[in-house]
Write a protein that holds these residues in place. Structure first.
Motif, short mmCIF file in Angstrom:
data_model
loop_
_atom_site.label_atom_id
_atom_site.label_comp_id
_atom_site.label_asym_id
_atom_site.label_seq_id
_atom_site.Cartn_x
_atom_site.Cartn_y
_atom_site.Cartn_z
N MET A 174 8.91 -29.33 68.99
CA MET A 174 8.66 -30.56 68.25
C MET A 174 9.98 -31.31 68.17
SD MET A 174 7.35 -31.32 64.38
CE MET A 174 7.67 -32.94 63.66
N ALA A 175 10.10 -32.36 68.96
CA ALA A 175 11.33 -33.14 69.02
C ALA A 175 11.10 -34.53 68.45
CB ALA A 175 11.82 -33.25 70.47
N GLU A 176 12.08 -35.01 67.70
CA GLU A 176 12.05 -36.38 67.17
C GLU A 176 13.21 -37.17 67.74
OE1 GLU A 176 10.74 -36.75 62.86
OE2 GLU A 176 11.54 -34.71 62.87
N ASP A 177 12.98 -38.43 68.02
CA ASP A 177 14.05 -39.26 68.58
C ASP A 177 14.74 -40.12 67.53
OD1 ASP A 177 12.03 -41.03 68.06
OD2 ASP A 177 11.84 -41.81 70.09
N ILE A 178 14.49 -39.83 66.26
CA ILE A 178 15.16 -40.53 65.17
C ILE A 178 15.92 -39.53 64.32
CG2 ILE A 178 13.49 -42.41 65.07
CD1 ILE A 178 12.21 -40.99 62.65
N GLY A 179 16.90 -40.03 63.57
CA GLY A 179 17.67 -39.17 62.68
C GLY A 179 17.01 -39.09 61.32
N LEU A 180 17.82 -38.93 60.29
CA LEU A 180 17.27 -38.77 58.95
C LEU A 180 16.77 -40.08 58.36
CD1 LEU A 180 19.69 -36.15 57.39
CD2 LEU A 180 17.52 -35.82 58.53
N ALA A 181 17.25 -41.20 58.89
CA ALA A 181 16.69 -42.50 58.52
C ALA A 181 16.55 -42.70 57.02
CB ALA A 181 15.34 -42.71 59.21
N GLY A 182 17.64 -42.48 56.27
CA GLY A 182 17.63 -42.71 54.84
C GLY A 182 17.14 -41.54 54.02
N ARG A 183 16.78 -40.41 54.66
CA ARG A 183 16.27 -39.24 53.93
C ARG A 183 17.32 -38.14 53.84
NH1 ARG A 183 12.69 -36.73 56.92
NH2 ARG A 183 11.54 -35.69 55.25
N ALA A 184 18.59 -38.49 54.02
CA ALA A 184 19.65 -37.48 54.05
C ALA A 184 19.72 -36.68 52.76
CB ALA A 184 21.00 -38.14 54.35
N GLY A 185 19.59 -37.37 51.62
CA GLY A 185 19.67 -36.68 50.34
C GLY A 185 18.56 -35.67 50.16
N TYR A 186 17.34 -36.02 50.62
CA TYR A 186 16.21 -35.09 50.53
C TYR A 186 16.38 -33.93 51.51
CZ TYR A 186 11.72 -33.28 52.17
OH TYR A 186 10.71 -32.46 52.60
N TYR A 187 16.86 -34.23 52.70
CA TYR A 187 16.89 -33.25 53.79
C TYR A 187 17.99 -32.21 53.62
CZ TYR A 187 16.10 -31.78 58.65
OH TYR A 187 15.79 -31.07 59.79
N ASP A 188 19.10 -32.60 53.02
CA ASP A 188 20.23 -31.69 52.85
C ASP A 188 19.79 -30.48 52.02
OD1 ASP A 188 22.72 -30.60 52.94
OD2 ASP A 188 23.63 -31.97 51.50
N GLY A 189 20.00 -29.30 52.56
CA GLY A 189 19.57 -28.08 51.89
C GLY A 189 18.22 -27.57 52.36
N ILE A 190 17.47 -28.40 53.09
CA ILE A 190 16.18 -27.97 53.64
C ILE A 190 16.35 -27.57 55.10
CG2 ILE A 190 13.83 -28.70 54.20
CD1 ILE A 190 13.88 -30.47 51.74
N GLY A 191 16.64 -28.53 55.95
CA GLY A 191 16.92 -28.23 57.34
C GLY A 191 15.69 -28.14 58.22
N ALA A 192 15.95 -28.13 59.54
CA ALA A 192 14.88 -28.20 60.53
C ALA A 192 13.96 -26.98 60.50
CB ALA A 192 15.49 -28.36 61.92
N ALA A 193 14.53 -25.80 60.28
CA ALA A 193 13.70 -24.58 60.30
C ALA A 193 12.69 -24.58 59.17
CB ALA A 193 14.59 -23.34 60.23
N ARG A 194 13.14 -24.89 57.96
CA ARG A 194 12.21 -24.94 56.82
C ARG A 194 11.24 -26.11 56.94
NH1 ARG A 194 16.97 -23.16 53.83
NH2 ARG A 194 16.48 -21.26 52.62
N ASP A 195 11.73 -27.23 57.43
CA ASP A 195 10.94 -28.45 57.45
C ASP A 195 9.82 -28.41 58.49
OD1 ASP A 195 10.37 -31.10 56.58
OD2 ASP A 195 11.41 -31.91 58.32
N VAL A 196 10.05 -27.72 59.62
CA VAL A 196 9.10 -27.80 60.74
C VAL A 196 8.66 -26.43 61.25
CG1 VAL A 196 8.81 -28.57 63.13
CG2 VAL A 196 9.96 -30.05 61.47
N ILE A 197 9.60 -25.50 61.47
CA ILE A 197 9.23 -24.23 62.09
C ILE A 197 8.33 -23.40 61.18
CG2 ILE A 197 10.10 -22.01 62.92
CD1 ILE A 197 12.50 -23.43 64.07
N GLN A 198 8.67 -23.32 59.89
CA GLN A 198 7.92 -22.45 58.98
C GLN A 198 6.44 -22.83 58.92
OE1 GLN A 198 6.64 -23.52 55.72
NE2 GLN A 198 5.70 -21.50 55.42
N ASN A 199 6.12 -24.10 59.05
CA ASN A 199 4.73 -24.52 58.92
C ASN A 199 4.13 -24.95 60.27
OD1 ASN A 199 5.84 -27.43 58.83
ND2 ASN A 199 6.68 -26.51 56.98
N HIS A 200 4.57 -26.10 60.78
CA HIS A 200 3.94 -26.66 61.98
C HIS A 200 4.02 -25.71 63.18
CE1 HIS A 200 3.77 -30.15 59.57
NE2 HIS A 200 4.92 -30.70 59.92
N LEU A 201 5.23 -25.27 63.52
CA LEU A 201 5.38 -24.53 64.77
C LEU A 201 4.82 -23.12 64.70
CD1 LEU A 201 8.81 -25.72 66.22
CD2 LEU A 201 6.56 -26.79 66.25
#
Length: 513
Positions: A241-268
């Motif tokens: 699952m690849a995205e061609d955009i960055g955090l796009a203003g969601r940096a504060g939310y994303y910090d501490g979560i990361g790609a593995a928690r955000d996508v691998i644990q559920n979707h993948l």
């Protein structure tokens, strides 16, 4: 057509014909968090699209709950604007007017008991005015930290339980389902104290996509694929699952979560489970969930992690013709943070079917293009009766299921190049949803919201799936948290060098979609 009680049944409404669309019965949908992007861009448009397709009952009601000082008409205006801007199907005044009749707004805060009493009064009125029959679904489009207080208020106000046995109440929960195994168990306990598991619907919008559901049809409706869907023929599987955009203003939310928690644990991991599971006895929810749980129970991370996993953070680069700033320059992101925007892991599925076949899962932001796919890479033929020069352009056969954006299936195989000499190279046979079917695929949230209203849980992960996913992922999260830094990769590339090295150690390479 005669029924068993000698009454006549319209054959067009015979429940045994699964091809006919199912229409939700009398009910309402309450959305907590109606001021958020998810509600505006996905949920409200999906409700309209369902109404436009004739899949909602005439007396359906939509209720928004928020602290805004809105009237029912104000909220209807918000829904109208969201529908106009984001709905998939054409806007029709007649459909909108019918839907708008059932739109209500309740002003309140999550910690205010009076607010939930007002919500209860509104729903009771709708039962009379709209004939919703005491059937209500509560969509928690809110941060997980707010779940406990909202669930407690729903319980205290009597909203979590219907007044009679033929009424239903259901709760819909958006991810993340915890941030590790322990927190997931605690969250599940909180939810199940108020709503039994059979009335809990955990949304993973990837499971609502037509192409994900098509994996089941591809595997189990075609004798062509089943004999080779195993370790005898498959070399490895890549799920991307690849995205061609960055955090796009969601940096504060994303910090501490990361790609593995955000996508691998559920979707993948859900995509892995559907790809690797055994054929279910039937497509009933319990049978599908049983087979997915079996696969997840048999899945573990390959070790050592230093060689079988990789993580990264994107730096400045070019996304096409656009200059992209790096993660550390994103406003709200801690420059000392090791939170990854790219994660790749190797998994082993210890079953008779998949023993010895590695499953490679990867996800990342600011990569080469936006794509989600499942690629099954087959072993090379044990003997090739050709000279090496004849097949030097021949790769491995591959079956690629494209989940998004160009939904379809591609089969890659070798074919002779026209000419007087024998030369073999890769060609592709391609199936595209857009070309094969005249009707466009519904949005995932359309299917999932309708399934909630129908009480159809097939596409929703249950407690055991959520907890098993965290059990699989926790060791690599602990390993990354124990030290080391995320490797840099340039925005617009396909990830850090460490991810390529991870594959090269086994003589393999990542696909470039």
């Amino acid at each position: 057509m005669a029924a068993t009680d000698d009454t006549w049944v319209n054959p067009l409404r015979d429940n045994r014909d699964k091809r006919l669309p199912r229409i939700a019965g009398p009910c309402s949908l309450v959305i907590f968090g109606v001021t958020g992007d998810l509600a505006r861009k996905k949920l409200m448009p999906a409700v309209y699209d369902l109404a436009n397709r004739g899949l909602l009952p005439p007396g359906f009601a939509l209720i928004g709950f928020a602290r805004r000082d809105w009237s029912d008409e104000d909220f209807a205006g918000v829904v109208h604007d969201a529908v106009r801007q984001h709905a998939r199907t054409p806007f029709r005044e007649s459909v909108w007017d019918r839907l708008a009749e059932g739109i209500r707004f309740v002003r309140g805060t999550f910690d205010n008991t009076d607010s939930f009493d007002a919500l209860a009064t509104t729903l009771s009125s709708l039962d009379v005015e709209r004939g919703t029959g005491g059937n209500h679904a509560f969509y928690l489009s809110i941060p997980p930290s707010s779940f406990p207080v909202v669930l407690e208020q729903l319980s205290k106000s009597g909203l979590a339980a219907g007044e009679s046995a033929d009424q239903w109440r259901r709760v819909v929960i958006e991810k993340p389902f915890g941030h590790d195994l322990q927190s997931a168990k605690e969250l599940n306990e909180v939810v199940n104290r108020v709503f039994p598991e059979d009335r809990v619907f955990r949304i993973d919008h990837y499971l609502g996509k037509e192409t994900v559901q098509n994996i089941l049809a591809l595997r189990f409706a075609n004798q062509l694929f089943d004999p080779i869907w195993n370790s005898h023929y498959v070399d490895h599987v890549q799920i991307t699952m690849a995205e061609d955009i960055g955090l796009a203003g969601r940096a504060g939310y994303y910090d501490g979560i990361g790609a593995a928690r955000d996508v691998i644990q559920n979707h993948l991991l859900q995509l892995l489970a559907i790809t690797a599971m055994e054929e279910p006895v039937s497509f009933s929810p319990s049978e599908l969930q049983t087979e997915k749980i079996k696969v997840l129970s048999a899945t573990k991370l390959a070790e050592p992690f230093a060689e079988t996993a990789a993580r990264g953070q994107y730096t400045s680069g070019w996304q096409g013709s656009q200059k992209v700033e790096g993660l550390k320059e994103e406003e709200g992101f801690d420059t000392e943070s090791n939170t990854e925007t790219y994660a790749a892991i190797t998994l082993e599925v210890d079953t008779r079917r998949w023993g010895g076949v590695p499953f490679y899962l990867r996800t990342g932001k600011s990569l080469g293009r936006r794509v989600t796919e499942i690629a099954m890479i087959f072993k090379r033929a044990p003997h090739l009766p050709f000279d090496a020069t004849m097949t030097e352009e021949l790769g491995q056969n591959a079956l690629v299921i494209r989940v998004q954006p160009d939904e379809g299936v591609t089969l890659r195989f070798g074919s002779k190049v026209p000419g007087s000499s024998m030369q073999v190279r890769d060609v592709s046979m391609d199936f595209s949803y857009g070309q094969a079917f005249t009707e466009s695929s519904p949005e995932a949230y359309e299917r999932l919201i309708l399934d909630v209203l129908l009480g159809e849980p097939s596409l929703f992960p249950v407690n055991a799936e959520v907890e098993l996913s965290w059990k699989i992922l926790d060791p690599i999260l602990d390993y990354w948290a124990s030290g080391g830094e995320a490797d840099p990769y340039q925005a617009g590339s396909w990830g850090p060098d460490s991810a390529n090295e991870m594959m090269e150690r086994t003589g393999r390479e990542w696909r470039r979609p």
